[in-house]
Design a protein around this motif. Structure first.
Motif, short mmCIF file in Angstrom:
data_model
loop_
_atom_site.label_atom_id
_atom_site.label_comp_id
_atom_site.label_asym_id
_atom_site.label_seq_id
_atom_site.Cartn_x
_atom_site.Cartn_y
_atom_site.Cartn_z
N ALA A 157 -6.85 64.04 -10.83
CA ALA A 157 -5.60 63.29 -10.94
C ALA A 157 -5.12 62.83 -9.56
O ALA A 157 -4.64 61.70 -9.40
CB ALA A 157 -4.53 64.15 -11.61
N LEU A 158 -5.27 63.70 -8.55
CA LEU A 158 -4.85 63.31 -7.20
C LEU A 158 -5.76 62.21 -6.67
O LEU A 158 -5.31 61.23 -6.08
CB LEU A 158 -4.89 64.53 -6.26
N TYR A 159 -7.07 62.40 -6.89
CA TYR A 159 -8.05 61.41 -6.43
C TYR A 159 -7.71 60.02 -6.99
O TYR A 159 -7.63 59.04 -6.24
CB TYR A 159 -9.45 61.84 -6.86
N LYS A 160 -7.46 59.97 -8.30
CA LYS A 160 -7.20 58.66 -8.94
C LYS A 160 -5.93 58.03 -8.40
O LYS A 160 -5.89 56.85 -8.05
CB LYS A 160 -7.09 58.84 -10.46
N GLY A 161 -4.87 58.83 -8.32
CA GLY A 161 -3.59 58.30 -7.82
C GLY A 161 -3.72 57.80 -6.39
O GLY A 161 -3.15 56.77 -6.01
N THR A 162 -4.50 58.54 -5.59
CA THR A 162 -4.62 58.18 -4.17
C THR A 162 -5.49 56.94 -3.97
O THR A 162 -5.24 56.15 -3.07
CB THR A 162 -5.11 59.40 -3.37
N CYS A 163 -6.50 56.76 -4.84
CA CYS A 163 -7.30 55.51 -4.77
C CYS A 163 -6.36 54.33 -4.89
O CYS A 163 -6.41 53.38 -4.10
CB CYS A 163 -8.31 55.44 -5.92
N THR A 164 -5.46 54.37 -5.88
CA THR A 164 -4.54 53.27 -6.11
C THR A 164 -3.56 53.13 -4.95
O THR A 164 -3.32 52.03 -4.44
CB THR A 164 -3.73 53.53 -7.42
N ARG A 165 -2.99 54.26 -4.51
CA ARG A 165 -1.99 54.22 -3.44
C ARG A 165 -2.57 53.62 -2.16
O ARG A 165 -1.97 52.73 -1.55
CB ARG A 165 -1.46 55.63 -3.17
N LEU A 166 -3.75 54.09 -1.75
CA LEU A 166 -4.31 53.61 -0.49
C LEU A 166 -4.67 52.13 -0.58
O LEU A 166 -4.51 51.38 0.38
CB LEU A 166 -5.52 54.46 -0.08
N ARG A 167 -5.10 51.70 -1.77
CA ARG A 167 -5.40 50.28 -1.94
C ARG A 167 -4.11 49.47 -1.83
O ARG A 167 -4.03 48.48 -1.11
CB ARG A 167 -6.07 50.07 -3.30
N ASP A 168 -3.07 49.93 -2.52
CA ASP A 168 -1.79 49.19 -2.52
C ASP A 168 -1.17 49.13 -1.13
O ASP A 168 -0.44 48.21 -0.81
CB ASP A 168 -0.79 49.85 -3.47
N LEU A 169 -1.43 50.15 -0.30
CA LEU A 169 -0.83 50.18 1.04
C LEU A 169 -1.75 49.54 2.09
O LEU A 169 -1.53 49.69 3.30
CB LEU A 169 -0.51 51.63 1.44
N ASP A 170 -2.81 48.87 1.62
CA ASP A 170 -3.75 48.19 2.53
C ASP A 170 -4.60 49.16 3.35
O ASP A 170 -4.96 48.85 4.49
CB ASP A 170 -3.02 47.23 3.49
N TYR A 171 -4.87 50.31 2.78
CA TYR A 171 -5.81 51.24 3.43
C TYR A 171 -7.09 51.34 2.57
O TYR A 171 -7.68 52.41 2.44
CB TYR A 171 -5.19 52.63 3.59
N ALA A 172 -7.48 50.21 1.99
CA ALA A 172 -8.60 50.22 1.06
C ALA A 172 -9.93 50.55 1.73
O ALA A 172 -10.90 50.89 1.07
CB ALA A 172 -8.70 48.84 0.39
N GLN A 173 -9.97 50.48 3.08
CA GLN A 173 -11.24 50.74 3.77
C GLN A 173 -11.60 52.23 3.81
O GLN A 173 -12.72 52.58 4.18
CB GLN A 173 -11.22 50.16 5.18
#
Ligand code: SAH
Length: 237
Positions: A127-143
């Motif tokens: 659950a943390l992994y999934k939420g963080t994938c979205t959060r980092l992408r939304d905050l422009d840390y997709a790399q």
């Protein structure tokens, strides 16, 4: 990545005060850590990450206090001073390859990215992994490279790493795979529970943040840097 202008919002003052607190605690703990100050670029990177965006709405008001905060699933984000200290100790700097074990909400990974590191981070709770994938992408840390799994095995395909950060406490031993995946000249930072009989009986074994350094010849040395309190690292999770 964020830039100062973008984060120059209603939290700007609180963020600056947090940096002051970190500098102050760095001085106060220098007797332990041997570091009366951290590299300025570490503090600059922390000044660019919007910590409030990594928290649940009810905790946003506390975002810049120098204390750990809940991130769901009974886990916590470390206090800002510890995030800064670990970033400094593992040698995080532009172009360095850094592995993080315990992605949590992604805050530490964002700080490492702002430092210019290439970051690989593993989280064992889905659950943390999934939420963080979205959060980092939304905050422009997709790399940031994210993986769901047991981080005690490291990330063999991306190894070796210049620095490794473990953000949960190992029970007595540092996972050997992580030491193997450290480059010569690299540094690994990991809280280790000492498991003393009294601490274990009380359910709260004392922990020390340990710095493991591998020299150019591959010889590994270890020293305790600071007493700390982390959630446990779950091996085989
Ligand atoms: N660095 C995080 C804080 C992490 S809290 C942040 O900035 O938010 C510690 C995290 O380690 C928790 O999310 C926990 O689920 C995770 N963890 C514990 N054991 C693990 C393991 N074996 N592999 C990967 N993650 C682990």
């Amino acid at each position: 990545m964020r830039h100062e202008a973008e984060t120059g919002d209603r939290f700007a003052e609180a963020r600056a005060a947090m940096l002051e607190k970190i500098a102050q605690e760095t001085v106060e703990t220098a007797g332990w850590t041997g570091r009366p100050q951290l590299r300025p670029e570490v503090l600059e990177a922390m000044g660019r990450v919007p910590r409030e965006k990594f928290l649940a709405p009810q905790d946003v008001g506390e975002a810049y206090r120098n204390r750990p905060l809940p991130i769901g699933c009974a886990q916590t984000i470390s206090q800002p001073f510890i995030v800064a200290l670990m970033s400094d100790l593992c040698g995080a700097a532009a172009g360095k390859r850094i592995l993080e074990v315990g992605t949590g909400c992604g805050y530490q990974a964002a700080v490492l990215t702002e430092l210019g590191c290439d970051v690989w981070s593993v989280e064992s709770i889905s659950a943390l992994y999934k939420g963080t994938c979205t959060r980092l992408r939304d905050l422009d840390y997709a790399q940031v490279h994210l993986r769901h799994g047991d981080g005690t095995q490291g990330w063999p395909e991306a190894a070796p790493f210049d620095g490794i950060l473990v953000t949960a406490a190992a029970a007595q031993r540092i996972p050997p795979a992580l030491i193997e995946q450290l480059s010569p000249g690299g540094a690994l930072v990991c809280p280790v529970a000492e498991g003393g009989s009294l601490g274990s009986l009380l359910g709260q074994p004392a922990q020390k943040l340990c710095l493991i350094e591998k020299d150019a010849y591959g010889v590994v040395s270890r020293r305790a840097v600071l007493p700390v309190a982390f959630v446990p690292l779950v091996e085989g999770s």
